[in-house]
Design a protein around this motif. Structure first.
Motif, PDB file in Angstrom:
ATOM      1  N   VAL A   1     -22.330 -22.808 -31.070  1.00 55.47           N
ATOM      2  CA  VAL A   1     -22.087 -21.378 -30.851  1.00 55.47           C
ATOM      3  C   VAL A   1     -21.755 -21.115 -29.385  1.00 55.47           C
ATOM      4  N   PHE A   2     -22.388 -21.830 -28.485  1.00 55.66           N
ATOM      5  CA  PHE A   2     -22.084 -21.686 -27.060  1.00 55.66           C
ATOM      6  C   PHE A   2     -20.629 -22.075 -26.786  1.00 55.66           C
ATOM      7  N   TYR A   3     -20.192 -23.204 -27.342  1.00 56.67           N
ATOM      8  CA  TYR A   3     -18.795 -23.617 -27.192  1.00 56.67           C
ATOM      9  C   TYR A   3     -17.849 -22.540 -27.721  1.00 56.67           C
TER      10      TYR A   3
ATOM     11  N   PHE B   1     -17.399 -19.306 -25.434  1.00 57.16           N
ATOM     12  CA  PHE B   1     -16.707 -19.311 -24.141  1.00 57.16           C
ATOM     13  C   PHE B   1     -15.528 -20.293 -24.073  1.00 57.16           C
ATOM     14  N   ALA B   2     -15.135 -20.847 -25.205  1.00 61.67           N
ATOM     15  CA  ALA B   2     -14.000 -21.780 -25.217  1.00 61.67           C
ATOM     16  C   ALA B   2     -12.717 -21.078 -24.772  1.00 61.67           C
ATOM     17  N   ASN B   3     -11.950 -21.776 -23.929  1.00 61.03           N
ATOM     18  CA  ASN B   3     -10.614 -21.325 -23.485  1.00 61.03           C
ATOM     19  C   ASN B   3     -10.630 -20.041 -22.663  1.00 61.03           C
TER      20      ASN B   3
ATOM     21  N   PRO C   1     -16.614 -24.980 -22.386  1.00 62.79           N
ATOM     22  CA  PRO C   1     -17.536 -24.851 -21.234  1.00 62.79           C
ATOM     23  C   PRO C   1     -18.417 -26.093 -21.141  1.00 62.79           C
ATOM     24  N   ASN C   2     -18.999 -26.315 -19.997  1.00 62.61           N
ATOM     25  CA  ASN C   2     -19.818 -27.511 -19.772  1.00 62.61           C
ATOM     26  C   ASN C   2     -21.238 -27.345 -20.290  1.00 62.61           C
TER      27      ASN C   2
END
Length: 464
Positions: free
Chosen positions: A233-235, A238-240, A282-283
């Motif tokens: 869900v975190f990916y 904030f992806a792209n 995101p990292n």
């Protein structure tokens, strides 16, 4: 050696012998809770405390430092040989199917289970104790809501109900208090400079979300903390995007070994493979290893850490979440289970969801039963909460400060110590207290002491 406590009338009160069976040396949630409970019983100054140290799964047993005064007090109480007397009070801090009854008064303390009901075996074991203590209302409901039929086999092969198996012994809630002197808000200048610079170097992003908890067994969506889904869900959140925060995972499996570290990385890579390789994700940083309590407080207070996050399926209490609130760190987590005792919708972001049957891979005989359910947080709601916190960080921080002020009044280690004593004394009021008497000292007779002249007795010569 007998332990005595002076009382006002010149006599003395013999302290009750208390034997505590608990994983006090274990680096685990149970170990941390056990150490706090031991310290609380010692603070009461009513017991001669002895400890039977036991293992907790495969967790390391090196949590106590003999050079630390508080730790040494616990280490000095650990039994090296069997006692030759029955304890007045026996306290068992484990899961219920391990409870024993060695004392004149027996107390079982357990986090319970994170699901909605407990096994019949656990009910039977709790009914052996004189008192059972759990850390949350959620944990208590798991026991009180679990009722099973007692049946007997008939000669024709059928069964007949002969009663109900349910909790019959008293159960009380004593929260897991956070040490207010350790977990507290700090100014940036009060954070250890080496730690401050280290985290800045490892995590260059200006903002980061933080997760703290053990990565237990189970495939995607099946581990109790639901860490893999949190990462997914975190990916997605904030992806792209041009501006991206980081996610710091303070986690490990059963140990802090190199193999455990590699296993955690492998699980993270499995989640990352779910996304197209061309996406800019995101990292996520794996913080694997042991941090001291002081270092954990630095982590909660670091200016780049903006919120504590968790999509947990269930908590007996949720200790790291409470610790984070004690520092004023905003919290985003599941709207179910033990953490709701100290989180509310006004000052924390509670993610809605549904109760779902536990996966078959998590069924554990007599502990997590097939019929039980746990919480499955809504992914869309978590997506919105993460983005809102990233953009409106100051608003969530203001609400978190309100929560900090409330929790620092109600959920401290000192308050827990008071509550524990109040409850134990209430249930032990009929147990007789051993009282010793100070008898007057006898004086030695010397030459100067006057003798008492006794009358001479006449010999009877006649019988009347």
């Amino acid at each position: 050696m007998e332990t005595k406590k002076k009382i006002h009338n010149g006599g003395y009160l013999m302290k009750k012998l208390m034997v505590i069976c608990a994983p006090v040396t274990s680096r685990s949630g149970y170990g941390e809770h056990a150490r706090d409970l031991v310290k609380s019983f010692m603070t009461h100054d009513k017991y001669d405390v002895k400890i039977m140290d036991v293992r907790w799964g495969d967790c390391p047993r090196n949590a106590l430092n003999k050079n630390n005064n508080e730790d040494k007090k616990i280490l000095d109480c650990i039994l090296r040989q069997n006692l030759n007397q029955q304890p007045d009070v026996y306290v068992d801090i484990r899961i219920p199917n391990e409870f024993q009854t060695h004392g004149k008064f027996n107390i079982g303390i357990t986090a319970g289970v994170e699901t909605d009901i407990v096994s019949g075996k656990w009910i039977e074991c709790c009914n052996k104790m004189d008192l059972v203590i759990v850390p949350s209302e959620h944990s208590k409901r798991g026991f009180t809501n679990s009722i099973y039929d007692k049946v007997q086999n008939l000669s024709d092969g059928k069964t007949e109900k002969i009663g109900e198996l349910k909790l019959e012994k008293p159960m009380e809630v004593v929260f897991e208090g956070a040490d207010e002197d350790t977990y507290k808000p700090l100014k940036h200048t009060e954070i250890d400079k080496e730690f401050f610079d280290w985290l800045n170097g490892e995590v260059p992003e200006k903002q980061a979300f933080l997760f703290v908890g053990q990565w237990t067994k189970g495939g995607y969506g099946e581990d109790r903390k639901d860490i893999a889904k949190l990462v997914k869900v975190f990916y997605e959140s904030f992806a792209n995007k041009k501006k991206q925060p980081a996610l710091i995972l303070k986690t490990n499996g059963a140990t802090y070994s190199i193999l455990d570290h590699e296993e955690c990385l492998s699980k993270l890579n499995d989640v990352k493979k779910r996304f197209p390789s061309e996406w800019k994700l995101p990292n996520v940083y794996l913080l694997h290893g042991d941090l001291s309590k002081e270092e954990m407080n630095y982590l909660y207070n670091h200016p780049k850490v903006k919120s504590m996050v968790s999509l947990t399926h269930g908590e007996g209490f949720g200790r790291p979440l409470l610790e984070a609130t004690m520092t004023g760190l905003p919290v985003i987590t599941s709207a179910w289970s033990g953490q709701l005792d100290f989180l509310d919708v006004e000052d924390a972001m509670l993610i809605p969801g549904d109760l779902k049957q536990v996966p078959k891979s998590m069924v554990w005989e007599d502990i997590i039963i097939e019929e039980s359910k746990w919480f499955d947080a809504n992914e869309d709601a978590m997506y919105k909460a993460l983005n809102y916190t990233f953009v409106k960080g100051e608003e969530t921080r203001a609400r978190a400060k309100n929560l900090m002020n409330k929790n620092r009044q109600k959920f401290t280690l000192n308050k827990m110590t008071e509550k524990l004593d109040e409850i134990v004394q209430k249930h032990m009021k009929d147990v007789p207290q051993q009282v010793g008497l100070n008898l007057p000292k006898l004086k030695k007779v010397d030459k100067e002491t006057p003798k008492v002249n006794l009358p001479k007795l006449k010999k009877v010569t006649e019988v009347v």
